[in-house]
Scaffold this motif. Structure first.
Motif, PDB file in Angstrom:
ATOM      1  N   TRP A  19       0.813  -1.219   0.000  1.00  0.00           N
ATOM      2  CA  TRP A  19       0.000   0.000   0.000  1.00  0.00           C
ATOM      3  C   TRP A  19       0.850   1.275   0.000  1.00  0.00           C
ATOM      4  O   TRP A  19       0.331   2.366   0.176  1.00  0.00           O
ATOM      5  CB  TRP A  19      -0.919   0.005   1.218  1.00  0.00           C
ATOM      6  CG  TRP A  19      -1.885  -1.144   1.225  1.00  0.00           C
ATOM      7  CD1 TRP A  19      -2.358  -1.831   0.144  1.00  0.00           C
ATOM      8  CD2 TRP A  19      -2.486  -1.749   2.370  1.00  0.00           C
ATOM      9  NE1 TRP A  19      -3.226  -2.819   0.544  1.00  0.00           N
ATOM     10  CE2 TRP A  19      -3.320  -2.803   1.903  1.00  0.00           C
ATOM     11  CE3 TRP A  19      -2.394  -1.516   3.751  1.00  0.00           C
ATOM     12  CZ2 TRP A  19      -4.071  -3.608   2.768  1.00  0.00           C
ATOM     13  CZ3 TRP A  19      -3.146  -2.309   4.619  1.00  0.00           C
ATOM     14  CH2 TRP A  19      -3.971  -3.344   4.124  1.00  0.00           C
ATOM     15  N   ARG A  20       2.151   1.132  -0.204  1.00  0.00           N
ATOM     16  CA  ARG A  20       3.041   2.294  -0.181  1.00  0.00           C
ATOM     17  C   ARG A  20       2.602   3.386  -1.159  1.00  0.00           C
ATOM     18  O   ARG A  20       2.609   4.564  -0.800  1.00  0.00           O
ATOM     19  CB  ARG A  20       4.470   1.852  -0.462  1.00  0.00           C
ATOM     20  CG  ARG A  20       5.463   3.004  -0.634  1.00  0.00           C
ATOM     21  CD  ARG A  20       5.524   3.904   0.602  1.00  0.00           C
ATOM     22  NE  ARG A  20       6.035   3.196   1.764  1.00  0.00           N
ATOM     23  CZ  ARG A  20       6.211   3.758   2.958  1.00  0.00           C
ATOM     24  NH1 ARG A  20       5.883   5.043   3.126  1.00  0.00           N
ATOM     25  NH2 ARG A  20       6.679   3.050   3.963  1.00  0.00           N
ATOM     26  N   PRO A  21       2.208   3.067  -2.408  1.00  0.00           N
ATOM     27  CA  PRO A  21       1.773   4.135  -3.317  1.00  0.00           C
ATOM     28  C   PRO A  21       0.575   4.915  -2.781  1.00  0.00           C
ATOM     29  O   PRO A  21       0.498   6.136  -2.939  1.00  0.00           O
ATOM     30  CB  PRO A  21       1.420   3.387  -4.605  1.00  0.00           C
ATOM     31  CG  PRO A  21       2.238   2.143  -4.549  1.00  0.00           C
ATOM     32  CD  PRO A  21       2.263   1.763  -3.097  1.00  0.00           C
ATOM     33  N   ILE A  22      -0.350   4.215  -2.134  1.00  0.00           N
ATOM     34  CA  ILE A  22      -1.524   4.881  -1.560  1.00  0.00           C
ATOM     35  C   ILE A  22      -1.108   5.745  -0.384  1.00  0.00           C
ATOM     36  O   ILE A  22      -1.579   6.878  -0.221  1.00  0.00           O
ATOM     37  CB  ILE A  22      -2.578   3.835  -1.134  1.00  0.00           C
ATOM     38  CG1 ILE A  22      -3.102   3.094  -2.371  1.00  0.00           C
ATOM     39  CG2 ILE A  22      -3.722   4.498  -0.368  1.00  0.00           C
ATOM     40  CD1 ILE A  22      -4.081   1.983  -2.050  1.00  0.00           C
ATOM     41  N   GLN A  23      -0.213   5.242   0.457  1.00  0.00           N
ATOM     42  CA  GLN A  23       0.270   6.027   1.587  1.00  0.00           C
ATOM     43  C   GLN A  23       0.990   7.284   1.106  1.00  0.00           C
ATOM     44  O   GLN A  23       0.773   8.380   1.647  1.00  0.00           O
ATOM     45  CB  GLN A  23       1.211   5.195   2.456  1.00  0.00           C
ATOM     46  CG  GLN A  23       1.735   5.970   3.668  1.00  0.00           C
ATOM     47  CD  GLN A  23       2.581   5.115   4.594  1.00  0.00           C
ATOM     48  OE1 GLN A  23       2.638   3.898   4.453  1.00  0.00           O
ATOM     49  NE2 GLN A  23       3.231   5.739   5.559  1.00  0.00           N
ATOM     50  N   PRO A 195      -7.236  -2.743  -2.879  1.00  0.00           N
ATOM     51  CA  PRO A 195      -7.102  -1.291  -3.016  1.00  0.00           C
ATOM     52  C   PRO A 195      -6.157  -0.936  -4.148  1.00  0.00           C
ATOM     53  O   PRO A 195      -5.047  -1.468  -4.235  1.00  0.00           O
ATOM     54  CB  PRO A 195      -6.553  -0.865  -1.655  1.00  0.00           C
ATOM     55  CG  PRO A 195      -5.846  -2.078  -1.128  1.00  0.00           C
ATOM     56  CD  PRO A 195      -6.628  -3.250  -1.640  1.00  0.00           C
ATOM     57  N   ASP A 196      -6.604  -0.073  -5.020  1.00  0.00           N
ATOM     58  CA  ASP A 196      -5.834   0.345  -6.175  1.00  0.00           C
ATOM     59  C   ASP A 196      -5.798   1.864  -6.187  1.00  0.00           C
ATOM     60  O   ASP A 196      -6.847   2.512  -6.107  1.00  0.00           O
ATOM     61  CB  ASP A 196      -6.489  -0.205  -7.442  1.00  0.00           C
ATOM     62  CG  ASP A 196      -5.845   0.331  -8.710  1.00  0.00           C
ATOM     63  OD1 ASP A 196      -6.395   1.298  -9.283  1.00  0.00           O
ATOM     64  OD2 ASP A 196      -4.790  -0.194  -9.102  1.00  0.00           O
ATOM     65  N   LEU A 197      -4.612   2.442  -6.304  1.00  0.00           N
ATOM     66  CA  LEU A 197      -4.456   3.883  -6.182  1.00  0.00           C
ATOM     67  C   LEU A 197      -5.262   4.648  -7.233  1.00  0.00           C
ATOM     68  O   LEU A 197      -5.964   5.603  -6.910  1.00  0.00           O
ATOM     69  CB  LEU A 197      -2.986   4.282  -6.279  1.00  0.00           C
ATOM     70  CG  LEU A 197      -2.699   5.795  -6.247  1.00  0.00           C
ATOM     71  CD1 LEU A 197      -3.268   6.432  -4.997  1.00  0.00           C
ATOM     72  CD2 LEU A 197      -1.209   6.065  -6.369  1.00  0.00           C
ATOM     73  N   SER A 198      -5.186   4.232  -8.488  1.00  0.00           N
ATOM     74  CA  SER A 198      -5.872   4.986  -9.536  1.00  0.00           C
ATOM     75  C   SER A 198      -7.386   4.952  -9.339  1.00  0.00           C
ATOM     76  O   SER A 198      -8.070   5.971  -9.532  1.00  0.00           O
ATOM     77  CB  SER A 198      -5.498   4.433 -10.913  1.00  0.00           C
ATOM     78  OG  SER A 198      -5.903   3.081 -11.050  1.00  0.00           O
TER      79      SER A 198
END
Length: 245
Positions: A19-23, A195-198
């Motif tokens: 989840w690093r990209p979301i964080q 969970p997907d950032l985009s």
């Protein structure tokens, strides 16, 4: 106990990397990102978001009609308390209507329980708006609100265009989705396996759009409110939501 703690640590560490990209996105917005205690979900809180404080959660679903895991959001707006509006996937609306009908006709029940979520009760309480100018909007979504006029005003502008666009990719036909304006806030729920950032960003934009449009029409309500029915008042004040809390 030690084995359980080690397993929890491994899961938490693995999800932190996943989840690093979301964080990173959340922190770039000035929001706080935290994993849930079990390490199986996360919470994002952005008190200074626009158009209102934003709370985003991903984890185990709190609604029976959303199997598995869900994305849920809340935007605090301070809108008129009687501004009660809902957009939901038409397939989901039809499924919930059947569930409500079964609850009514069940010989063991004389009423819908106050534990029943607003999504289901509003389908009985409020009129549906079927006059949207976009045929695709009418086909893909159910539109419900305290009055048809307010519902129409909410979806006929920027929000309606955003929903039509979302139906092309973000919300494929039949994908469970609910967007609600109630208690002065905006709420969004949708099934999300991973969970997907985009996609998360796209849902945030959709929620923000709905919030701006709700803000635009909130001023139409007088101190007398939107003329809710007696049933609406009784049900609304007799239960607390299972919202993004």
């Amino acid at each position: 106990m030690v084995v359980k703690q080690v397993k929890h640590w491994l899961v938490t560490r693995a999800n932190a990397a996943r989840w690093r990209p979301i964080q990173d996105w959340a922190e770039a917005r000035g929001a706080a990102f935290n994993q849930t205690r079990d390490g199986q979900g996360f919470l994002i809180e952005q008190p200074k978001a626009q158009p209102g404080p934003l709370r985003i959660e991903w984890g185990v679903s709190q609604r029976s009609y959303l199997p598995g895991t869900e994305l849920r959001m809340r935007c605090e707006m301070g809108l008129h308390h009687d501004l009660q509006l809902m957009v939901l996937c038409r397939t989901l609306m039809e499924n919930l209507e059947r569930a409500v009908f079964e609850a009514y006709t069940d010989t063991l029940k004389t009423r819908i329980d106050t534990d029943t979520p607003e999504e289901m009760r509003w389908l009985v309480m409020f009129p549906k708006f079927n006059g949207a100018g976009s045929q695709l909007l009418r086909q893909r979504y159910g539109l419900v609100g305290v009055t048809k006029e307010l519902t129409g005003a909410w979806v006929e502008g920027e929000l309606g265009e955003a929903l039509v666009q979302a139906s092309q990719d973000l919300l494929p036909d039949g994908h469970p989705f609910v967007l609600m304006c109630m208690r002065g806030n905006l709420y969004l729920r949708t099934e999300m396996t991973e969970p997907d950032l985009s996609r998360l960003q796209a849902f945030v934009r959709l929620l923000e759009c709905a919030a701006r449009e709700a803000q635009r029409i909130s001023g139409r309500l007088s101190e007398a409110g939107a003329w809710p029915t007696t049933t609406s008042i009784a049900w609304t004040h007799s239960t607390r939501p299972g919202d993004a809390s």
